[in-house]
Design a protein around this motif. Structure first.
Motif, short mmCIF file in Angstrom:
data_model
loop_
_atom_site.label_atom_id
_atom_site.label_comp_id
_atom_site.label_asym_id
_atom_site.label_seq_id
_atom_site.Cartn_x
_atom_site.Cartn_y
_atom_site.Cartn_z
N VAL A 201 31.88 38.68 46.68
CA VAL A 201 32.02 40.09 47.04
C VAL A 201 32.42 40.23 48.51
O VAL A 201 33.29 41.03 48.86
N GLU A 202 31.79 39.43 49.37
CA GLU A 202 32.11 39.51 50.79
C GLU A 202 33.54 39.06 51.05
O GLU A 202 34.24 39.65 51.88
N ALA A 203 33.99 38.01 50.34
CA ALA A 203 35.38 37.55 50.51
C ALA A 203 36.36 38.60 50.03
O ALA A 203 37.39 38.85 50.68
N GLU A 204 36.06 39.24 48.88
CA GLU A 204 36.93 40.31 48.38
C GLU A 204 36.99 41.47 49.37
O GLU A 204 38.05 42.06 49.59
N GLN A 205 35.82 41.79 49.97
CA GLN A 205 35.79 42.89 50.91
C GLN A 205 36.60 42.56 52.16
O GLN A 205 37.33 43.41 52.69
N ARG A 206 36.47 41.30 52.64
CA ARG A 206 37.27 40.91 53.81
C ARG A 206 38.75 40.97 53.50
O ARG A 206 39.55 41.41 54.33
N LEU A 207 39.12 40.52 52.30
CA LEU A 207 40.52 40.55 51.93
C LEU A 207 41.00 41.99 51.77
O LEU A 207 42.11 42.35 52.19
N GLU A 208 40.15 42.82 51.17
CA GLU A 208 40.50 44.23 51.01
C GLU A 208 40.68 44.89 52.37
O GLU A 208 41.63 45.66 52.59
N ASP A 209 39.80 44.57 53.31
CA ASP A 209 39.93 45.11 54.67
C ASP A 209 41.21 44.62 55.32
O ASP A 209 41.88 45.37 56.04
N ALA A 210 41.55 43.35 55.05
CA ALA A 210 42.76 42.80 55.65
C ALA A 210 44.01 43.51 55.15
O ALA A 210 45.01 43.61 55.86
N LEU A 211 43.95 44.01 53.91
CA LEU A 211 45.10 44.72 53.35
C LEU A 211 45.25 46.12 53.91
O LEU A 211 46.33 46.70 53.87
N HIS A 212 44.17 46.67 54.45
CA HIS A 212 44.21 48.06 54.90
C HIS A 212 43.96 48.23 56.39
O HIS A 212 44.26 49.30 56.93
N TYR A 213 43.45 47.20 57.02
CA TYR A 213 43.08 47.34 58.43
C TYR A 213 43.64 46.18 59.25
O TYR A 213 43.78 45.06 58.77
N ASP A 214 43.96 46.49 60.48
CA ASP A 214 44.46 45.49 61.41
C ASP A 214 43.32 44.56 61.79
O ASP A 214 42.26 45.00 62.24
N ILE A 549 42.52 45.02 45.34
CA ILE A 549 42.57 43.75 44.62
C ILE A 549 42.25 43.95 43.15
O ILE A 549 42.81 43.29 42.28
N ALA A 550 41.34 44.85 42.87
CA ALA A 550 40.94 45.08 41.49
C ALA A 550 42.12 45.51 40.62
O ALA A 550 42.13 45.27 39.41
N HIS A 551 43.16 46.14 41.24
CA HIS A 551 44.29 46.61 40.45
C HIS A 551 45.10 45.46 39.86
O HIS A 551 45.78 45.62 38.86
N LEU A 552 45.04 44.28 40.52
CA LEU A 552 45.85 43.18 40.04
C LEU A 552 45.53 42.82 38.59
O LEU A 552 46.39 42.37 37.84
N ARG A 553 44.26 43.01 38.20
CA ARG A 553 43.85 42.60 36.86
C ARG A 553 44.53 43.42 35.78
O ARG A 553 44.67 42.97 34.66
N MET A 554 44.92 44.66 36.10
CA MET A 554 45.48 45.52 35.06
C MET A 554 47.00 45.50 35.06
O MET A 554 47.63 46.08 34.19
N VAL A 580 45.87 34.43 53.94
CA VAL A 580 46.92 33.88 53.07
C VAL A 580 46.31 32.94 52.04
O VAL A 580 46.68 32.97 50.86
N SER A 581 45.36 32.11 52.46
CA SER A 581 44.69 31.20 51.53
C SER A 581 43.99 31.98 50.43
O SER A 581 44.06 31.61 49.24
N ALA A 582 43.32 33.07 50.80
CA ALA A 582 42.62 33.88 49.80
C ALA A 582 43.61 34.54 48.85
O ALA A 582 43.37 34.61 47.64
N LEU A 583 44.74 35.02 49.36
CA LEU A 583 45.74 35.65 48.51
C LEU A 583 46.32 34.65 47.51
O LEU A 583 46.48 34.94 46.32
#
Length: 648
Positions: A201-214, A549-554, A580-583
């Motif tokens: 969950v924390e990794a997803e949140q960090r990645l989600e933040d990376a997609l929306h925040y500098d 990220i959750a949208h990718l599943r659909m 990049v590694s997480a993506l």
């Protein structure tokens, strides 16, 4: 347990012995009684007694055999049950998952040993306690609702996520599976199997933040800033306005070289902090390398000059940024150039941002380094747009648009495995125009469909031309949201393939996150039809701030293209590498092929190969070129020697 098994085994002999003793005593006692109380012959007494004793001994033997068989089967069943119980205890004790049993009133009646290693509680500490005391207060209602649906058999899912409190007072994210075992006498409750998913969950949140925040300043990135700007503009009253400021740091490249990248990041963080304190903006973000955007409310009800008020706001920003600061032992005094545009009620934030960025160029030559977009600028823009649209329509009718192709190379071998079709407009006076210079006008004036058909037709032709030598290569075309708004888009794609005899398996369609998610009801149906027809679908520019990220599943896609803004920074610091590694890991777990865009450095290739990226695209491998130059014989030059060495 051993005593019970031993007792079961001895039960047969003991029972047969007791029967034998009781039987013999009865026979002898009853016959002796008859002999003493009657005139019976002693010879008859002996004969009858021997007959009775013989019968007793025979039936005792039969009983012993029967009971031994029964006790053996019971003992085996007992041993099997005991073994299962031991295995169950071993599995539960050794499992990292927490197993809880809940009574109907929500009280914990059992807790597995893993509750100690995961949550820090001893099992006997929480048994007998209401589970609500372990849950985060915000999750109690939804958790009980889920368990009630499990009890009633109406649960739509067998998994649920909630936060559990640890013995230290912190919360862990737990993913639970629930089963109703109240009918089992040995259980008598709802069984929860909870797994700690906090790291995920924390990794997803960090990645989600990376997609929306500098990641440097923590401010919104460009995509997120535009979302906030649109939200703020929708609530602007008729009597109010927003001042949209685009702030550029002067000479920041030189400052970065002087103090170093790490200290340069500290400068950006400080600038972001000062912008927030100086203006109290309703939207604030880092929208470029050294550019910031902010929107500040202006009150027009006082009858003041909004342009003058916006200028004063920009002056406050400039003064706040100009305050001296010391970074890395170096004393700096920053200066800024600021472009300003006003957004009134029902205003267009996108147009205002474009106007503010255009004003920024004027600000760099202005004495005060501040420029406000002129009120007539939008009208001038509309007149210019009318000219461009007219010229573009003529160019389409005359067949003047060109389709160029940029190679995509497998990072493990350097072989060209794909080509992306990119439309170009050789304008008679403005030179070769890239899509960004004319596609927005085409979208707005209904010309996108004609341009897409040009690209589809040419790409289908090249797909056949370049796949005739036994070396398969995918050819891809970009589709926009307006393409999917046309009911005929699926038929247009399939007609182009049929017209040239192109294979659907070697033909790809690239769609941006915005296209996929802005109107999902429009795009997803067409995408599924195209996917069913065998076409290869790709999500383009992933990470530019539109999707979750959750949208990718659909999404029915086969490929994820990581945006160049992430790729370019992959070798610069650990944060970029982690993103990049997480993506790449996320895409592979979803079964997607990964393409990295914007590769210009062989060192980036090495890093991407190490992370498992599949395909690369960028100027390092080749610039977009006309089909005549994109031949099989020329493919070798798409991997320069410097890049080839990094691929081997």
């Amino acid at each position: 347990m051993r005593r019970v098994r031993t007792g079961i085994r001895r039960l047969a002999g003991r029972t047969a012995a007791i029967y034998l003793v009781v039987g013999c005593a009865w026979i002898l006692g009853s016959d002796l009684f008859v002999l003493l109380t009657t005139d019976a012959d002693r010879g008859d007494f002996v004969v009858n007694s021997l007959k009775g004793l013989g019968f007793v001994f025979f039936t005792a033997a039969v009983l012993l055999l029967v009971l031994r068989g029964w006790s053996h089967r019971v003992s085996e069943a007992w041993d099997a049950a005991l073994g299962e119980r031991r295995r169950f205890r071993a599995l539960v004790s050794g499992s990292s998952d927490v197993v809880l049993v809940l009574a109907d009133d929500g009280v914990i009646s059992y807790a597995s040993p893993a509750v100690t290693s995961v949550l820090g509680w001893a099992s006997d500490e929480i048994v007998g306690q209401p589970i609500a005391e372990l849950l985060h207060p915000d999750d109690v209602h939804s958790a009980f609702g889920f368990w009630e649906s499990v009890r009633s058999g109406s649960a739509s899912s067998d998994r649920f996520r909630s936060r559990f409190c640890t013995s230290t007072g912190r919360f862990r994210h737990m993913e639970m599976a629930a089963a109703d075992m109240r009918a089992e006498a040995s259980v008598g409750g709802i069984v929860l199997n909870a797994r700690d998913v906090s790291p995920r969950v924390e990794a997803e949140q960090r990645l989600e933040d990376a997609l929306h925040y500098d990641f440097v300043t923590g401010l919104a990135n460009r995509g997120r800033f535009l979302e906030e700007l649109h939200g703020a503009s929708r609530v602007v009253r008729e009597s109010d306005s927003l001042a949209l400021l685009v702030v550029d740091l002067d000479r920041f490249v030189e400052i970065n070289e002087e103090v170093g990248r790490t200290n340069g990041d500290a400068v950006l963080m400080e600038v972001g902090r000062r912008l927030g304190e100086a203006t109290d903006p309703v939207a604030l973000g880092r929208i470029g390398g050294d550019e910031f955007g902010l929107a500040v409310p202006l009150d027009a009800s006082a009858g003041g000059d909004l342009r003058a008020e916006a200028m004063r706001c920009a002056s406050r920003v400039a003064e706040a940024i100009a305050e001296p600061l010391e970074i890395g032992g170096v004393r700096l005094r920053l200066s800024t150039s600021i472009g300003v545009a006003l957004i009134g009620a029902h205003g267009d934030p996108d147009a205002a941002l474009a106007a503010a960025e255009a004003s920024l160029h004027s600000a760099r030559t202005h004495p005060e380094r501040i420029a406000v977009a002129a009120e007539g600028k939008h009208r001038v823009g509309k007149a210019r747009a009318s000219t461009i649209v007219s010229e573009l329509r003529d160019a389409i009718e005359r067949g003047e648009l060109e389709v160029h192709y940029q190679p995509q190379c497998a990072l493990d071998s350097g072989a060209v495995v794909g080509a992306e079709a990119l439309v170009r407009w050789p304008h008679p006076t403005r030179g070769m125009l890239t899509p960004g210079a004319f596609l927005p006008f085409a979208e707005a004036h209904g010309l996108q469909g004609a341009i897409t058909r040009v690209c589809l037709d040419d790409a289908a032709r090249r797909c056949v031309e370049w796949n005739g030598d036994g070396h398969p290569m995918k050819v891809s075309v970009n589709l926009s949201l307006s393409d999917f708004r046309r009911d005929s888009i699926v038929d247009e794609v399939l007609a182009a393939l049929e017209r040239h005899g192109a294979s659907a398996e070697l033909f790809g369609l690239e769609l941006t996150e915005h296209t996929l998610l802005a109107e999902p009801d429009v795009s997803l149906g067409a995408m599924r039809r195209l996917r069913d027809a065998g076409l290869h679908l790709s999500i383009d520019d992933f990470g530019t701030g539109y999707s979750s990220i959750a949208h990718l599943r659909m999404l029915p896609v086969d490929e994820m293209k990581i945006d160049r803004s992430f790729v370019a920074a992959v070798t610069k610091n650990e944060v970029d590498q982690a993103i990049v590694s997480a993506l790449i890991g996320l895409g592979h777990r979803l079964g997607l092929s990964i393409v990295a865009e914007g590769i210009e450095d062989p060192v980036v290739v090495q890093r991407l190969r190490k992370e498992g990226c599949d395909v690369g695209q960028g100027f390092l491998f080749g610039r977009p070129t006309l089909p005549g130059d994109f031949t099989r014989e020329a493919f070798g030059r798409w991997v320069p020697e410097s890049a080839a060495s990094s691929l081997n």
